[in-house]
Design a protein around this motif. Structure first.
Motif, PDB file in Angstrom:
ATOM      1  N   GLY A 225       0.801  -1.213   0.000  1.00 45.53           N
ATOM      2  CA  GLY A 225       0.000   0.000   0.000  1.00 45.53           C
ATOM      3  C   GLY A 225       0.831   1.259   0.000  1.00 45.53           C
ATOM      4  N   THR A 262      -0.206  -0.366  -4.279  1.00 46.82           N
ATOM      5  CA  THR A 262      -1.608  -0.780  -4.348  1.00 46.82           C
ATOM      6  C   THR A 262      -2.568   0.158  -3.629  1.00 46.82           C
ATOM      7  N   THR A 263      -2.066   1.055  -2.807  1.00 42.07           N
ATOM      8  CA  THR A 263      -2.833   1.899  -1.882  1.00 42.07           C
ATOM      9  C   THR A 263      -3.432   1.024  -0.780  1.00 42.07           C
ATOM     10  N   THR A 269      -6.827  -1.399  -4.692  1.00 38.98           N
ATOM     11  CA  THR A 269      -5.851  -2.477  -4.558  1.00 38.98           C
ATOM     12  C   THR A 269      -6.193  -3.625  -5.496  1.00 38.98           C
ATOM     13  N   TYR A 273      -3.846  -5.003  -8.687  1.00 42.32           N
ATOM     14  CA  TYR A 273      -3.405  -6.384  -8.887  1.00 42.32           C
ATOM     15  C   TYR A 273      -3.928  -6.961 -10.209  1.00 42.32           C
ATOM     16  N   ASN A 288       2.936  -9.267  -0.736  1.00 42.46           N
ATOM     17  CA  ASN A 288       2.301  -8.027  -0.300  1.00 42.46           C
ATOM     18  C   ASN A 288       2.757  -7.759   1.128  1.00 42.46           C
ATOM     19  N   GLY A 292      -3.014  -5.943   1.961  1.00 39.20           N
ATOM     20  CA  GLY A 292      -3.667  -6.084   0.669  1.00 39.20           C
ATOM     21  C   GLY A 292      -3.632  -7.451   0.018  1.00 39.20           C
ATOM     22  N   HIS A 295      -6.712  -9.033  -1.641  1.00 39.05           N
ATOM     23  CA  HIS A 295      -7.154  -8.509  -2.931  1.00 39.05           C
ATOM     24  C   HIS A 295      -6.299  -9.072  -4.073  1.00 39.05           C
TER      25      HIS A 295
END
Length: 386
Positions: A225, A262-263, A269, A273, A288, A292, A295
């Motif tokens: 993120g 990905t935030t 997110t 991906y 990750n 995240g 996701h």
């Protein structure tokens, strides 16, 4: 995530100087090397100093400066008044993180009150991005400036943003502990995970999983993120170096210098991906470094790549547990958010009551298929309590 060069403060563990107050002045007492303040003789004017009860008043800090407990706090301790404990964390509105942090605070404030009489207060900005440093600092300063803080624990978003307020608070005679992220301040204890150790541990878990399941993976990627964060950088860098040491012909499509961002927003997110998997059809494993990974699992399913791409992630969520049980996610590395959030109250109680500084004793807990059922029960209990 937060959470993050372990620098354990040796304050009071080798020597604690305690001032014993009397009507004509003070005398110094050196504590034994157990980490407990020595019991100075009782003063004729007990309210003049906490030293009469053996409370620590002064001691060396990491940068060579000296911590001296504020007289107003010493007086509270001597008279038996409740001290004001404050816990500041970075956001009250981050999915998964905020609820688990609040639950950890709620649980251990009760335990700490069994050691030392205290009022407790947890404060956090409402920030879905996870970072609002000015707002978090302003909350802390507002309480400090009105003498409403007698002991403080901070969960900072990064290693440097709270160094100044940590050190200035200690200079005012208020004990400070930090949690969740490695820190460059003078705090008594930085209670958290160590990023380079986390990255290495994650890689070794993946390597063992590969060996156990006869997987010959060669193409890896890293994501997070906030991949520029110190803790994220360490987790990615040492994941890669450990994998490469074991598999010299492995390829990393990216690394900590250009990781997939990905935030912390679920929809963004997932989209990140999906786009990454579509644009990198050879990828076999995605790390990750925060919340995240669930996701990534969703994106893998939607792309029809289950069995072709695997993941590993940090922290625990129902979505990640589903991914683990499905066999796509190798592990969720639980950095025990509740434990981090609860540390400060226990540490403040132990320090102000007994002159002991609790050490950084955190250990990363890998959640795999073998223990996912228990992890699910534990997480559900936290979510239900919230």
């Amino acid at each position: 995530m937060r959470i993050k060069d372990r620098r354990l403060l040796a304050l009071m563990t080798a020597a604690i100087i305690v001032a014993a107050a009397c009507s004509s002045g003070t005398s110094a007492t050196t504590a034994p090397s157990t980490g407990t303040a020595s019991q100075a003789p009782a003063s004729a004017e007990a309210s003049a100093s906490a030293a009469a009860a053996g409370f620590p008043l002064t001691g060396p800090l990491k940068d060579g400066s000296t911590f001296t407990l504020a007289p107003r706090i010493a007086t509270k301790l001597t008279s038996g008044d409740k001290i004001n404990y404050v816990f500041s964390y970075q956001s009250a509105s981050i999915p998964l993180f905020s609820a688990q942090y609040k639950a950890g605070y709620d649980k251990t404030i009760v335990d700490a009150q069994g050691t030392l009489a205290m009022n407790g207060q947890a404060i956090a900005p409402v920030s879905e991005s996870g970072i609002d440093v000015p707002a978090q600092i302003a909350q802390i300063e507002a309480l400090i400036n009105t003498d409403q803080v007698d002991c403080l624990s901070i969960e900072p978003p990064d290693s440097n943003a709270f160094t100044a307020i940590t050190n200035s608070t200690l200079a005012k005679g208020i004990p400070v502990f930090t949690v969740g992220v490695t820190s460059n301040g003078n705090e008594f204890t930085n209670f958290t995970q160590i990023p380079e150790k986390e990255g290495t541990q994650a890689a070794n878990i993946v390597l063992k999983w590969m060996a156990d399941n006869k997987k010959d993976l060669k193409v890896f990627a890293v994501s997070g993120g906030d991949p520029t964060a110190f803790w994220a950088q360490g987790r990615m860098k040492f994941f890669k170096s450990t994998i490469m040491a074991a598999i010299p012909d492995a390829t990393f499509l990216n690394d900590e210098t250009n990781a997939l961002a990905t935030t912390f927003d679920a929809a963004k997110t997932l989209d990140a991906y999906k786009a990454f998997i579509a644009g990198n059809p050879t990828v076999q494993f995605i790390e990750n470094v925060d919340i995240g990974a669930e996701h990534a699992y969703r994106a893998i399913k939607e792309a029809g790549k289950e069995g072709s791409i695997n993941t590993i992630g940090w922290n625990v969520s129902l979505g990640q547990l589903d991914a683990i049980d499905a066999g796509t996610q190798v592990a969720a590395l639980d950095q025990k958010w509740s434990e981090q959030a609860g540390f400060g109250a226990l540490a403040c109680a132990e320090f102000l009551k007994n002159g002991k500084v609790l050490p950084n004793s955190q250990e990363l807990l890998p959640v795999t298929k073998e223990n996912s059922a228990q992890a699910r029960k534990d997480l559900q209990a936290i979510l239900d309590a919230g």
